[in-house]
Enzyme design. Structure first.
Site, PDB file in Angstrom:
ATOM      1  CG  HIS A  26      -2.019   1.028   1.147  1.00 44.92           C
ATOM      2  ND1 HIS A  26      -1.828   2.352   1.526  1.00 44.92           N
ATOM      3  CD2 HIS A  26      -3.299   0.937   0.728  1.00 44.92           C
ATOM      4  CE1 HIS A  26      -2.962   3.006   1.345  1.00 44.92           C
ATOM      5  NE2 HIS A  26      -3.867   2.189   0.870  1.00 44.92           N
ATOM      6  CD  GLU A  66      -7.705  -2.410  -4.447  1.00 47.49           C
ATOM      7  OE1 GLU A  66      -6.934  -3.169  -5.064  1.00 47.49           O
ATOM      8  OE2 GLU A  66      -8.089  -1.319  -4.884  1.00 47.49           O
TER       9      GLU A  66
END
Length: 361
Positions: A252, A307
Site C-alpha cells: 500500500h 482490496e
C-alpha cells in the site's frame, strides 16, 4: 519546489480521520477503526463521522428512522435509471443519477440531513439499476432491516445470512473514510467554491470512477481464481514473482506495515473459517504470499491491503464485479459528505499555483 500530485503537501486541517502509515493505524474521530468494526454498526459510525460523537441509544433510534425514511427513490429518478443506456457502467450511472437528485433542497449550505438522504438512497440506486440490467423485478427496500442488510436484500431478493451482513458491514465501515484521498480532495475543492452538496459528491464520484483510485478488487479475484485451490498456491505465486509480476492485493502506498483495514477484515473472516471455501483459500494465499514476498523482496514489508480481503468478501456474498466500486462508493459517501460539511464550516477556496513550461513568443 513542485510536488507532483501535491504529494506530501498539507492543504487543510481535519478532525474527521487520521492515518498513521508507519504504525498501521486508521482513526475515525479519535476511535481506532478496528474497535469500531467490532462494536459498532454502519449507522453508528456514520453518525460518528457526521456529528463527531457516537450516538446514545435514543439518538441512534431517531437517526435510524430518518435514514430509513430516505430509501425509496422518486419516480423521476427511476425513470432516469430506466432510460440510461444499458452499456453505461454503474459508476457513470451513479454520477448521472446523483446529479439529477440535485434540486432546490440542496441549494442551501450542506446539512447533515442532506448527507443522510443521499447516503440512504445510494444502495437503492445501485440495486434498482442492477435489477434493471438483469431483467429481474426490483426488490423494494425494507424498513425493518439495517442499512447494510437491506442493501444485500435489495440486491439478491433474499435475506442475507448474519455472516454475510457482518462481512459486508465491516468492509463498508472500513472504507467510509480515508483521509485526503483523490475523491475526497475533489469533493472538498468543489465545496470550497460554495457549490452545493450534490455537485461536490458528483465530483467525488467522477474521481472515484478512475481506475487509479476506485479500481475494484477484481484483479485480486483473478489471482485467486488462477490459483484455484491451496495446492496450487506456492507454484502460482512463485511463477508471478519470478516473472516480476505484481501480486494484486499486497502493498500500500500509505501503510508501511499491516493495512489496519485488512487486519480488521481478516479478523471478521477468521470467525467464518471452514464455512466458505473461497474465504479459506484467501486466508491460505495471504500467509503463503507474505512469506514469499519476504523471500523475493526482503525488507520491503509487503502485506495484504484492504482490496485483498475485500475481494474475498465480495466473492463470498456473490456480488458481481461490476458492483465492487459502486459498493465502495456507497460507503465512502459518508466520508465525502463529512468532509464537505467540514469544508463549509471553515471555508477557503482551493487555488494552488502551477508552473508554466510552455513557450513564450
Amino acid at each position: 519546489m513542485i510536488q507532483p500530485g501535491l504529494k506530501g503537501v498539507v492543504a487543510t486541517e481535519t478532525k474527521i480521520s487520521h492515518i498513521d502509515g508507519e504504525k498501521g493505524r486508521l482513526i475515525y474521530r479519535g476511535y481506532d477503526v478496528k474497535e469500531l468494526t467490532e462494536h459498532d454498526s454502519f449507522e453508528e459510525v456514520a453518525y460518528l463521522l457526521w456529528f463527531g460523537v457516537l450516538p446514545t441509544a435514543k439518538e441512534l433510534t431517531k437517526f435510524n428512522e430518518e435514514l430509513k425514511s430516505h430509501r425509496t427513490l422518486s419516480s423521476y429518478l427511476k425513470t432516469i435509471l430506466d432510460s440510461l443506456p444499458r452499456e453505461m457502467d454503474m459508476m457513470s450511472v451513479l454520477r448521472t443519477v446523483v446529479s439529477a437528485e440535485g434540486s432546490l433542497h440542496y441549494t442551501s449550505k450542506p446539512t447533515i440531513q442532506q448527507c443522510m438522504k443521499l447516503t440512504s438512497m445510494m444502495p437503492t440506486m445501485i440495486a434498482y439499476r442492477n435489477h434493471s440490467l438483469q431483467g429481474t423485478p426490483f426488490v423494494e427496500p425494507r424498513q425493518d432491516l439495517g442499512h447494510v442488510e437491506n442493501y444485500l436484500y435489495m440486491l439478491h431478493g433474499v435475506l442475507p445470512t448474519k455472516a454475510q451482513t457482518n462481512a459486508l458491514e465491516t468492509y463498508m465501515i472500513l472504507t467510509m473514510e480515508h483521509g485526503m484521498n483523490a475523491s475526497t480532495f475533489s469533493a472538498r475543492v468543489t465545496a470550497s467554491t460554495e457549490s452545493d452538496l450534490i455537485s461536490a459528491v458528483t465530483s467525488a464520484i467522477g474521481t472515484m470512477k478512475g481506475p487509479l483510485h476506485g479500481g475494484a478488487p477484481s484483479e485480486v479475484i483473478h489471482l485467486l481464481e488462477e490459483i484455484g485451490c491451496t495446492a496450487n498456491t506456492e507454484q502460482v505465486l512463485r511463477r508471478k514473482l519470478e516473472n516480476r509480476e505484481k501480486l494484486m492485493g499486497f502493498g500500500h502506498r500509505v501503510y508501511k506495515t499491516h493495512d489496519p483495514r485488512a487486519v480488521a477484515l481478516k479478523s471478521t473472516l477468521l470467525k467464518q473459517v471452514g464455512e466458505d471455501e473461497w474465504l479459506d483459500l484467501a486466508l491460505y494465499v495471504e500467509n503463503t504470499a507474505v512469506e514469499l514476498l519476504e523471500e523475493y523482496k526482503p525488507g520491503r514489508s509487503l502485506y495484504t491491503n484492504v482490496e485483498f480481503y475485500a475481494a474475498a468478501i465480495m466473492k463470498a456474498i456473490h456480488m458481481d464485479p461490476s458492483l465492487f466500486t459502486p459498493t465502495f462508493t456507497a460507503s465512502r459517501i459518508v466520508g465525502w459528505t463529512a468532509h464537505i460539511l467540514e469544508q463549509s464550516q471553515n471555508n477557503t477556496i482551493y487555488r494552488p499555483e502551477s508552473k508554466y513550461t510552455g513557450r513564450i513568443l
